[in-house]
Enzyme design. Structure first.
Site, PDB file in Angstrom:
ATOM      1  N   THR A  59     -13.743  44.886 -37.158  1.00  0.00           N
ATOM      2  CA  THR A  59     -13.806  44.391 -38.533  1.00  0.00           C
ATOM      3  C   THR A  59     -13.787  45.518 -39.551  1.00  0.00           C
ATOM      4  O   THR A  59     -14.287  46.620 -39.284  1.00  0.00           O
ATOM      5  CB  THR A  59     -15.113  43.579 -38.725  1.00  0.00           C
ATOM      6  OG1 THR A  59     -15.286  43.301 -40.115  1.00  0.00           O
ATOM      7  CG2 THR A  59     -16.332  44.357 -38.259  1.00  0.00           C
ATOM      8  N   TYR A  94     -23.891  43.132 -38.726  1.00  0.00           N
ATOM      9  CA  TYR A  94     -22.609  42.647 -38.191  1.00  0.00           C
ATOM     10  C   TYR A  94     -21.648  43.813 -37.985  1.00  0.00           C
ATOM     11  O   TYR A  94     -21.103  44.002 -36.888  1.00  0.00           O
ATOM     12  CB  TYR A  94     -22.003  41.621 -39.159  1.00  0.00           C
ATOM     13  CG  TYR A  94     -20.560  41.297 -38.867  1.00  0.00           C
ATOM     14  CD1 TYR A  94     -20.202  40.684 -37.674  1.00  0.00           C
ATOM     15  CD2 TYR A  94     -19.551  41.629 -39.777  1.00  0.00           C
ATOM     16  CE1 TYR A  94     -18.879  40.401 -37.382  1.00  0.00           C
ATOM     17  CE2 TYR A  94     -18.228  41.341 -39.502  1.00  0.00           C
ATOM     18  CZ  TYR A  94     -17.894  40.730 -38.304  1.00  0.00           C
ATOM     19  OH  TYR A  94     -16.583  40.466 -38.022  1.00  0.00           O
TER      20      TYR A  94
END
Ligand code: UDP
Length: 328
Positions: A117, A141
């Site tokens: 990501t 995350y």
């Protein structure tokens, strides 16, 4: 020979499965159906319901299906949720990926493609951000994904394993043929939420923070169509199979849009207004992040087909209408 797609019953994974089937590949999906849907997996692919960390199940499946490549999508993806439940994110995204990588190594699966990501960059100093920019995630995350990147790098150095890490920017839209789309219940991603507001599935939507140091005060993101993203994976798979070396590449378009700009595009495409409320900032949000995608283009010969915000939004809205008809 088959490709194992973890998280193949989910949003991006199901687009990948269709892409692979369209290319005549054999596909086995591994998904525990915690957020995915069995109906999202096409009948032509085998669905194994289970956990990526269940090494007995995974290794038996790799052997039975003669898996030569894993495309690993399964994981948790909500930034603010990771702030309140970091250990859950390190379990799901990091520890379980470790077990899956180990299963691949033990089973002689040489090719591994990992969903990472843009959140690994945090709020980068230079925009567009290239892969050699220092990683500085601002949320658990992002950190959980970065840790998996590092494990993969070290495992590849030690074992007969090559990887492609793809750092996704903001994935959105739906299959142009409407065979799949984003069906996640309680979705939090901007274009999904705005499409729900546009189609009457929710009464209003909220903008999280209008005091960011950006031209209109809202955060800037690089929105990439999910089908272009699936295609980048397919090209990466071909490259790995042809002996391409391990690589980390951004997947975005290199064009940033603010939250307000996205909402305006949704209103334009749907042709009517809907209520938008302003709220305080959401924890963990980076200010602005836009990809430098030169590497994916040069290494995979990736040519985006849907790099237009209104196209992305119109596919997202069409999918919302489909879900409404199906009452899901
Ligand atoms: N956002 C928003 N309202 C929403 C959902 C998202 O204002 O209902 C904002 C969010 O704060 C961020 C941007 O839209 O600035 C993109 O968020 P999203 O959750 O889509 O993706 P992320 O970049 O967090 O992965």
């Amino acid at each position: 020979m088959a490709v194992m797609v973890t998280g193949g019953a989910g949003y991006i994974g199901s687009h990948m499965v269709w892409k692979l089937l369209d290319q005549g590949e054999e596909v086995v999906v591994v998904d525990r159906l915690s957020t995915g849907f069995d109906w999202a997996v096409p009948a032509e692919a085998e669905l194994v319901v289970g956990d990526v960390a269940d090494q007995v199940l995974i290794e038996a499946t790799m052997k039975r299906k003669k898996v030569d490549a894993v495309i690993h999508f399964a994981g948790s993806i909500i930034v603010p949720e990771s702030v309140s439940d970091p250990l859950g994110y390190y379990l799901n995204n990091t520890a379980k990926s470790r077990d899956l990588i180990e299963s691949a190594v033990r089973s002689g699966v040489k090719n591994f493609i990992f969903s990472s990501t843009a959140a690994v960059y945090g709020s980068p100093e230079r925009i567009p951000v290239a892969e050699n920019e220092a990683a500085a995630p601002e949320s658990p995350y992002g950190t959980s994904k970065l840790m998996t990147e590092l494990m993969l790098r070290d495992a590849a150095a030690a074992h007969d394993l090559d990887y492609t890490i793809l750092r996704y920017f903001n994935v959105s839209g739906a299959d142009p043929k409407m065979r799949t789309g984003q069906s996640t219940k309680g979705a939090t991603h901007l274009i999904k939420v705005a499409s729900e507001a546009a189609t009457g599935k929710r009464d209003y939507m909220e903008v999280y923070g209008t005091d960011y140091p950006t031209p209109d005060g809202t955060c800037v993101r690089d929105y990439i169509h999910v089908s272009d993203l699936a295609n980048a994976h397919y090209l990466a798979l071909k490259r790995l199979r042809d002996g391409g070396k391990s690589i980390t590449a951004n997947c975005g378009y290199g064009q940033g849009y603010s939250v307000h700009e996205v909402i305006d595009a949704v209103k334009r495409v749907v042709g009517h207004d809907f209520e938008v409320r302003t709220r305080e900032r959401r924890p963990g949000d980076a200010v602005a992040i836009v990809a430098n995608a030169d590497l994916a283009k040069s290494e995979f010969q990736w040519k985006p087909e849907y790099d237009n915000l209104e196209t992305i939004v119109s596919h997202a809205i069409q999918w919302e209408e489909m879900l409404k008809k199906r009452n899901t």
